[in-house]
Design a protein around this motif. Structure first.
Motif, PDB file in Angstrom:
ATOM      1  N   ILE A 153       4.895 -16.488   4.677  1.00  0.00           N
ATOM      2  CA  ILE A 153       5.344 -17.506   3.717  1.00  0.00           C
ATOM      3  C   ILE A 153       6.600 -16.992   3.018  1.00  0.00           C
ATOM      4  O   ILE A 153       6.639 -15.842   2.551  1.00  0.00           O
ATOM      5  N   SER A 156      -7.383  -0.311  -4.848  1.00  0.00           N
ATOM      6  CA  SER A 156      -8.525   0.371  -4.255  1.00  0.00           C
ATOM      7  C   SER A 156      -9.373  -0.581  -3.433  1.00  0.00           C
ATOM      8  O   SER A 156      -9.388  -1.794  -3.650  1.00  0.00           O
ATOM      9  N   TYR A 157     -10.055   0.012  -2.482  1.00  0.00           N
ATOM     10  CA  TYR A 157     -10.880  -0.697  -1.515  1.00  0.00           C
ATOM     11  C   TYR A 157     -11.973  -1.518  -2.202  1.00  0.00           C
ATOM     12  O   TYR A 157     -12.117  -2.720  -1.977  1.00  0.00           O
ATOM     13  N   TRP A 182     -11.853   6.283  -3.960  1.00  0.00           N
ATOM     14  CA  TRP A 182     -12.073   7.587  -3.348  1.00  0.00           C
ATOM     15  C   TRP A 182     -10.867   7.997  -2.527  1.00  0.00           C
ATOM     16  O   TRP A 182     -10.026   7.167  -2.168  1.00  0.00           O
ATOM     17  N   ASP A 214      -4.770  -5.899  -4.920  1.00  0.00           N
ATOM     18  CA  ASP A 214      -3.656  -5.043  -5.353  1.00  0.00           C
ATOM     19  C   ASP A 214      -2.578  -5.796  -6.156  1.00  0.00           C
ATOM     20  O   ASP A 214      -1.910  -5.212  -7.000  1.00  0.00           O
ATOM     21  N   LYS A 230      -6.268   8.496   7.630  1.00  0.00           N
ATOM     22  CA  LYS A 230      -7.292   9.514   7.881  1.00  0.00           C
ATOM     23  C   LYS A 230      -7.767   9.417   9.337  1.00  0.00           C
ATOM     24  O   LYS A 230      -7.100   9.894  10.237  1.00  0.00           O
ATOM     25  N   GLU A 261       0.772 -12.522   7.345  1.00  0.00           N
ATOM     26  CA  GLU A 261       1.995 -12.237   8.111  1.00  0.00           C
ATOM     27  C   GLU A 261       1.786 -11.153   9.168  1.00  0.00           C
ATOM     28  O   GLU A 261       2.594 -10.984  10.065  1.00  0.00           O
ATOM     29  N   GLU A 262       0.693 -10.388   9.059  1.00  0.00           N
ATOM     30  CA  GLU A 262       0.416  -9.416  10.110  1.00  0.00           C
ATOM     31  C   GLU A 262      -0.353 -10.173  11.190  1.00  0.00           C
ATOM     32  O   GLU A 262      -1.282 -10.904  10.879  1.00  0.00           O
ATOM     33  N   ARG A 304      -7.679  -0.592   5.435  1.00  0.00           N
ATOM     34  CA  ARG A 304      -6.537   0.321   5.433  1.00  0.00           C
ATOM     35  C   ARG A 304      -6.904   1.796   5.241  1.00  0.00           C
ATOM     36  O   ARG A 304      -6.181   2.664   5.734  1.00  0.00           O
ATOM     37  N   ALA A 329      -8.828  -8.449   0.101  1.00  0.00           N
ATOM     38  CA  ALA A 329      -9.211  -9.399  -0.955  1.00  0.00           C
ATOM     39  C   ALA A 329      -9.287 -10.801  -0.348  1.00  0.00           C
ATOM     40  O   ALA A 329     -10.204 -11.574  -0.653  1.00  0.00           O
TER      41      ALA A 329
END
Ligand SMILES: Cc1cc2nc3c(=O)[nH]c(=O)nc-3n(C[C@H](O)[C@H](O)[C@H](O)COP(=O)(O)OP(=O)(O)OC[C@H]3O[C@@H](n4cnc5c(N)ncnc54)[C@H](O)[C@@H]3O)c2cc1C
Ligand code: FES
Lengths: 105, 409
Positions: free
Chosen positions: B80, B292-293, B321, B275, B48, B35-36, B43, B13
């Motif tokens: 943060i 969801s994506y 999906w 999310d 998969k 933070e990553e 994701r 997002a």
């Protein structure tokens, strides 16, 4: 431009408007579309994963992949919406005596 | 006017919002705080194709650092730890301060954790980010019997991938069906039989009473006193919106950050998307939270427009999906508020779809089929439900009749 490269796909009425058909030639799969202003052709498999675009939805000038809704411009092949990010290959199309031909290199 | 725009959370997002803001506003400073220590990435492949080694890390990034540089979007790797909405400031642990005029919160969601004794905390694995996916991929290499606690999407996708890596997989689900939170039972049962056909063991209606470590392995005691021996434990028991930071602020929280149809929160100039947001959907006239994506992308874009001053309502029809084995499952709209169900197809090879109708209008659909077989009809359903179209049930239930006609004028 040699004549041999033009491969016959079928008759012009084999595709409904705003729709597509799948066309297999040798070991390759293509999609041939009928849009409001004519016929177009692209590779038949999505560039994201190995899914047949024949099951996708044609809307205006776009084909939407049935698996994850990646979207491509049918005329340019441009990947317009993720998860598809690699462009789709397009092919020249001509109509001769109500028959559709695509030029495969 | 040139503004300082901060995006808290460097996920899907966040990146879509940043690029959309730039499309509409060439002047303002845009900075993503994540933070990553990774540029925003997808994701879905983590459970998969990444586990299956069909995709590697480089394939996951939405955009390269060049794209961000060209569009003058900053990405800073910080976590943060405090917010001060009154003075429009964000803080890190070391008291570094970030000042904003407009803030987008896109902190995503986090996995729920099992309540376990401390000595087991490091023995149960979860999957939300690339780091965790790498750990699982490496650790399962020399394991054979894998137990997955939770029969939701992520648990089942991991189960599918690990089964394809020749592992013996057991899935334990507390509910009476798989993916019970959102997927209709008809489809869940088909997914369950597919897992069983591929050799996975599915246990429903059972709870974990105790996990005991036995040398390098584990014994899982279920509430019916049965014991499962396993080499490796992964839990996928649902997720919660990442809102801890805001708990003692006056930001309105209720199952995530409450937003209106313009991605606006209860605090002026503070927006939320993806999310983490419990957003108002004008079509359904209620709030909802989606993980969801497609939603993260479109909601991010919508937030970006609104932040840049292009007032835009969020009206996307929900769609998601899941890919398990050679099957593709899709859901659109709302499938839990209906007075009639119509079935289309009866063979997974051609796809099976259940349409959910209320007052004759399609509200949602859920389908399962060999890759690609249901997508077009599910997409058409989204369009039909958007327009509240009343459709001929006979066409819906007859797979020989194309649904395209229903959306063409
Ligand atoms: C394993 C897995 C598989 C999935 N598969 C599918 C699928 O098949 N189909 C589908 O439709 N959806 C799928 N999803 C869901 C989809 O990926 C998410 O809905 C989407 O990523 C949400 O985007 P987001 O931007 O809201 O949050 P995220 O992408 O989660 O991004 C949030 C980011 O904010 C960061 N952050 C949080 N707090 C702070 C802080 N205080 N300071 C700095 N940074 C912070 C987080 O670390 C994270 O990087 C899957 C998700 C997972 C985890
Ligand atoms: S396979 Fe086409 S978008 Fe994923």
């Amino acid at each position: 431009m040699s004549e041999e490269n033009w491969i016959e796909v079928g008759s012009t009425d084999s595709i409904e408007e705003e729709d597509l058909i799948r066309f297999d030639h040798q070991d390759k799969t293509f999609c041939v579309y009928k849009l409001t202003d004519g016929f177009y052709a692209t590779d038949g498999i999505c560039t994201h994963e190995a899914v047949h675009l024949e099951d996708g939805l044609v809307m205006d000038d776009e084909i939407e992949c049935p698996m994850h809704q990646g979207i491509f411009n049918i005329k340019s092949g441009e990947a317009l919406s993720p998860p598809a990010c690699e462009d789709l290959k397009t092919y020249p199309v001509k109509v001769d005596n109500d028959k559709i031909f695509i030029k495969i290199d | 006017m040139k503004k300082n725009i901060l995006i808290l959370g460097g996920g899907q997002a966040g990146i879509y919002a940043a690029r959309e803001i730039r499309q509409n506003d060439s002047e303002s400073n845009i900075k993503i705080l994540g933070e990553e220590n990774l540029l925003p990435y997808e994701r879905p492949p983590l459970s998969k194709d990444f586990l299956l080694d069909k995709k590697n890390e480089e394939d996951l990034y939405f955009h390269s650092s060049e794209v961000l540089k060209n569009e003058n979007i900053d990405f800073e790797n910080v976590s943060i730890t405090k917010v001060d909405f009154e003075n429009k400031k964000l803080f890190t642990k070391n008291d570094d301060v970030y000042i904003y005029d407009s803030l987008l919160i896109a902190t995503g969601s986090e996995n729920k954790k099992l309540s376990l004794y401390n000595n087991l905390k490091n023995d149960v694995y979860y999957l939300r980010n690339l780091e965790e996916a790498k750990t699982i991929k490496e650790k399962v290499l020399n394991k054979n019997k894998i137990t997955i606690i939770g029969g939701g999407f992520i648990g089942l996708e991991i189960a599918s991938s690990l089964s394809q890596l020749q592992k013996k997989v057991t899935v334990i689900e507390i509910g009476d069906q798989l993916m019970g939170r959102i997927i209709p039972k008809q489809i869940a049962d088909l997914v369950q039989s597919t897992h069983i056909d591929y050799g996975n063991k599915i246990i429903l209606n059972k709870q974990i009473d105790k996990i005991t470590k036995k040398n390098a392995n584990f014994e899982i005691l279920l509430n019916d006193n049965s014991l499962i021996e396993t080499d490796f434990v992964i839990a996928g028991i649902g997720s919660t919106p990442s809102v801890k930071l805001f708990e003692n602020t006056n930001l309105n929280l209720d199952n995530g950050i409450v937003t209106n149809q313009f991605c606006e929160t209860s605090i002026k100039n503070v927006y939320a998307a993806g999310d983490v947001s419990n957003f108002y959907h004008p079509l359904y006239e209620r709030n909802m939270r989606l993980e969801s994506y497609q939603h993260a992308q479109n909601h991010g874009i919508c937030a970006g427009k609104n932040i840049a001053g292009v007032k835009t309502e969020y009206t996307s029809i929900p769609w998601m999906w899941s890919d398990q084995f050679n099957l593709n499952l899709q859901l659109t709209g709302i499938c839990n508020d209906y007075d009639e169900i119509i079935e289309r197809g009866n063979d997974i090879n051609n796809g099976i779809i259940y349409f959910f109708l209320k007052n004759k209008i399609i509200r949602g659909a859920c389908g399962l089929g060999i890759a690609g077989k249901i997508g077009r009809d599910i997409r058409i359903t989204s369009k039909l439900s958007e327009k509240n179209t009343i459709v001929d049930k006979q066409i819906l239930s007859d797979q020989n009749q194309k649904l395209n006609k229903l959306i063409q004028k």
